[in-house]
Design an enzyme around this catalytic site. Structure first.
Site, PDB file in Angstrom:
ATOM      1  N   HIS A  82       0.799  -1.227   0.000  1.00 54.30           N
ATOM      2  CA  HIS A  82       0.000   0.000   0.000  1.00 54.30           C
ATOM      3  C   HIS A  82       0.830   1.276   0.000  1.00 54.30           C
ATOM      4  CE1 HIS A  82      -4.540   0.720   0.893  1.00 54.30           C
ATOM      5  NE2 HIS A  82      -4.106   1.369  -0.176  1.00 54.30           N
ATOM      6  N   ASP A 105      -9.861  -0.868   3.787  1.00 54.28           N
ATOM      7  CA  ASP A 105      -8.654  -1.419   4.418  1.00 54.28           C
ATOM      8  C   ASP A 105      -8.978  -1.809   5.858  1.00 54.28           C
ATOM      9  OD1 ASP A 105      -5.243  -0.169   4.015  1.00 54.28           O
ATOM     10  OD2 ASP A 105      -5.932  -1.854   5.256  1.00 54.28           O
ATOM     11  N   HIS A 107      -6.750  -1.388   7.939  1.00 54.25           N
ATOM     12  CA  HIS A 107      -5.846  -0.417   8.572  1.00 54.25           C
ATOM     13  C   HIS A 107      -6.065   0.989   8.013  1.00 54.25           C
ATOM     14  CE1 HIS A 107      -3.879  -4.445   8.186  1.00 54.25           C
ATOM     15  NE2 HIS A 107      -3.678  -4.266   9.489  1.00 54.25           N
ATOM     16  N   HIS A 122       4.218   1.101   4.116  1.00 50.56           N
ATOM     17  CA  HIS A 122       2.851   0.679   3.741  1.00 50.56           C
ATOM     18  C   HIS A 122       1.830   1.059   4.824  1.00 50.56           C
ATOM     19  CE1 HIS A 122       2.826  -3.583   5.807  1.00 50.56           C
ATOM     20  NE2 HIS A 122       3.268  -2.623   6.614  1.00 50.56           N
ATOM     21  N   ASP A 215      -6.618  -6.772   2.296  1.00 50.14           N
ATOM     22  CA  ASP A 215      -6.773  -7.232   3.690  1.00 50.14           C
ATOM     23  C   ASP A 215      -8.004  -6.642   4.366  1.00 50.14           C
ATOM     24  OD1 ASP A 215      -4.025  -5.250   5.104  1.00 50.14           O
ATOM     25  OD2 ASP A 215      -6.142  -4.735   4.974  1.00 50.14           O
TER      26      ASP A 215
HETATM   27  N1  LIG Z   1      -0.403   0.203  11.529  1.00 50.54           N
HETATM   28  C1  LIG Z   1       0.529  -0.813  11.084  1.00 50.54           C
HETATM   29  C2  LIG Z   1       1.818  -0.189  10.640  1.00 50.54           C
HETATM   30  O1  LIG Z   1       2.782  -0.929  10.422  1.00 50.54           O
HETATM   31  O2  LIG Z   1       1.857   1.061  10.506  1.00 50.54           O
HETATM   32  C3  LIG Z   1       0.782  -1.796  12.230  1.00 50.54           C
HETATM   33  N2  LIG Z   1       0.001  -2.965  11.863  1.00 50.54           N
HETATM   34  C4  LIG Z   1       0.419  -4.247  12.417  1.00 50.54           C
HETATM   35  C5  LIG Z   1       0.199  -4.285  13.890  1.00 50.54           C
HETATM   36  C6  LIG Z   1       0.416  -5.699  14.387  1.00 50.54           C
HETATM   37  C7  LIG Z   1       0.163  -5.795  15.874  1.00 50.54           C
HETATM   38  C8  LIG Z   1      -1.216  -5.269  16.207  1.00 50.54           C
HETATM   39  C9  LIG Z   1      -1.395  -3.864  15.656  1.00 50.54           C
HETATM   40  N3  LIG Z   1      -1.124  -3.833  14.225  1.00 50.54           N
HETATM   41  C10 LIG Z   1       0.079  -3.080  10.408  1.00 50.54           C
HETATM   42  C11 LIG Z   1      -0.167  -1.661   9.999  1.00 50.54           C
HETATM   43  C12 LIG Z   1       0.230  -1.362   8.585  1.00 50.54           C
HETATM   44  C13 LIG Z   1      -0.626  -2.129   7.571  1.00 50.54           C
HETATM   45  C14 LIG Z   1      -0.344  -1.679   6.173  1.00 50.54           C
HETATM   46  B1  LIG Z   1      -1.433  -2.141   5.100  1.00 50.54           B
HETATM   47  O3  LIG Z   1      -1.104  -1.571   3.849  1.00 50.54           O
HETATM   48  O4  LIG Z   1      -1.456  -3.569   5.015  1.00 50.54           O
HETATM   49  O5  LIG Z   1      -2.719  -1.658   5.479  1.00 50.54           O
HETATM   50 MN   LIG Z   2       1.553  -4.291   3.492  1.00 52.84          MN
HETATM   51 MN   LIG Z   3      -4.245  -3.202   5.436  1.00 53.07          MN
HETATM   52 MN   LIG Z   4      -3.315  -0.759   3.455  1.00 52.89          MN
END
Ligand SMILES: N[C@@]1(C(=O)O)CN(C[C@@H]2CCCCN2)C[C@@H]1CCC[B-](O)(O)O
Ligand SMILES: [Mn+2]
Ligand SMILES: [Mn+2]
Ligand SMILES: [Mn+2]
Length: 291
Positions: A82, A105, A107, A122, A215
């Site tokens: 993403h 999403d 997220h 992402h 997702d």
């Molecule tokens: N906010 C996140 C980040 O890394 O910034 C943290 N999160 C993972 C984390 C695992 C443990 C429980 C809370 N969540 C994934 C998300 C990014 C997703 C990117 B997408 O493009 O897949 O939406």
């Molecule tokens: Mn990703």
């Molecule tokens: Mn996501």
């Molecule tokens: Mn995403």
């Protein structure tokens, strides 16, 4: 990328001299793959991983999307993760100025480099794209080409169920509209889509950039993805979103991202994930389940 329904009588065989193909009444032109350069020693900058590779990849993608839009097509961008929404939305905005963004999403992907818990871009693209967070983005190598191009008031999230505390704070502070899975359960997807369209069209009818993270769907449908989260959209809800956006006639670009065959444990998981992504895109271009 796909153009509106051409007049079938004037067209020859599926392929014509402009290397276009006609599918479901759409003129489809494949602009090919955007090739990304390998960047050696791409050391993190603060809490941003792979900044140089991601920055240059998105600069190339932005130019490609801009070209597709200048040719008058609705752009389909197949990711990749993403972070590619940075280039896709930049390139789209360069051609279409004022956009509304529907971000489907699990997220919010709105961490800034300072709030990100992982440093993965992402999870940050939206923070680079919106005017209101411009002051929170440090100067990064290979990102000087881009500038914010979306306003917080022109964004709607659908499918949220894994939002970091800092992201929740940003969404609340900026008053960004979002329908989490709680709202999807409470209202039902048709009401969510009705409200989403009323909201983004409330003032001026802007072209829609649909950024669809696979997702958002429940992992039972689309397990082959980087960050699966239980309790997602059903296949039917996911497709309904695309059918509803299609019937507005305002869809101008769609990203389909985070489909990752490497994350499928079995062939069936990969096939299920890819088939769902294909059906979502078909819904964007007029395929109706009623035939
Ligand atoms: N906010 C996140 C980040 O890394 O910034 C943290 N999160 C993972 C984390 C695992 C443990 C429980 C809370 N969540 C994934 C998300 C990014 C997703 C990117 B997408 O493009 O897949 O939406
Ligand atoms: Mn990703
Ligand atoms: Mn996501
Ligand atoms: Mn995403």
């Amino acid at each position: 990328s796909c153009k509106e329904k051409p007049n079938r009588q004037t067209l020859g065989p599926p392929w014509n001299e402009f290397d276009m193909m006609y599918m479901n009444g759409c003129a489809v032109k494949d602009y090919g793959n955007v090739t990304f350069e390998e960047v050696a020693n791409d050391e993190p900058i603060g809490n941003v991983k792979r900044p140089r590779a991601v920055g240059s990849a998105n600069q190339r993608l932005s130019a490609a999307v801009h070209a597709v839009k200048n040719d008058g097509y609705t752009c389909v961008m197949l990711g990749g993760d993403h972070s590619l929404a940075i280039g896709s939305i930049q390139g789209h905005a360069a051609a279409k100025k004022d956009l509304s963004v529907v971000w489907v999403d699990a997220h919010a992907d709105i961490n800034t480099p300072l709030t990100s818990p992982t440093g993965n871009i992402h999870g940050q693209p939206m923070s680079y794209l919106i005017h209101e967070l411009h002051s929170k983005i440090p100067v990064l190598p290979n990102f000087s080409w881009m500038k914010p191009c979306v306003s917080a008031k022109d964004i709607v999230y659908i499918g949220l169920r894994d939002v970091d505390p800092e992201e929740h704070h940003i969404l609340t502070l900026l008053g960004i509209k979002g329908y989490s899975m709680t709202e999807v359960d409470r209202l039902g997807i048709s009401k969510v889509m009705e409200e989403t369209c009323d909201y983004i069209f409330s003032k001026v009818k802007k072209p829609i950039h649909l950024s669809y993270d696979i997702d958002a769907l429940d992992p039972s449908i689309s397990p082959a993805t980087g960050t699966p989260v239980v309790g997602g959209l059903t296949y039917r809800e996911g497709v309904y979103i695309t059918e509803h956006i299609c019937q507005t006639g305002m869809l101008s670009a769609v990203d389909m991202v985070e489909v990752n065959p490497k994350r499928g444990k079995t062939e069936d998981e990969i096939i299920s994930t890819v088939n769902a992504a294909v059906d979502l895109i078909r819904g964007c271009f007029g395929r109706l389940r009623e035939g």
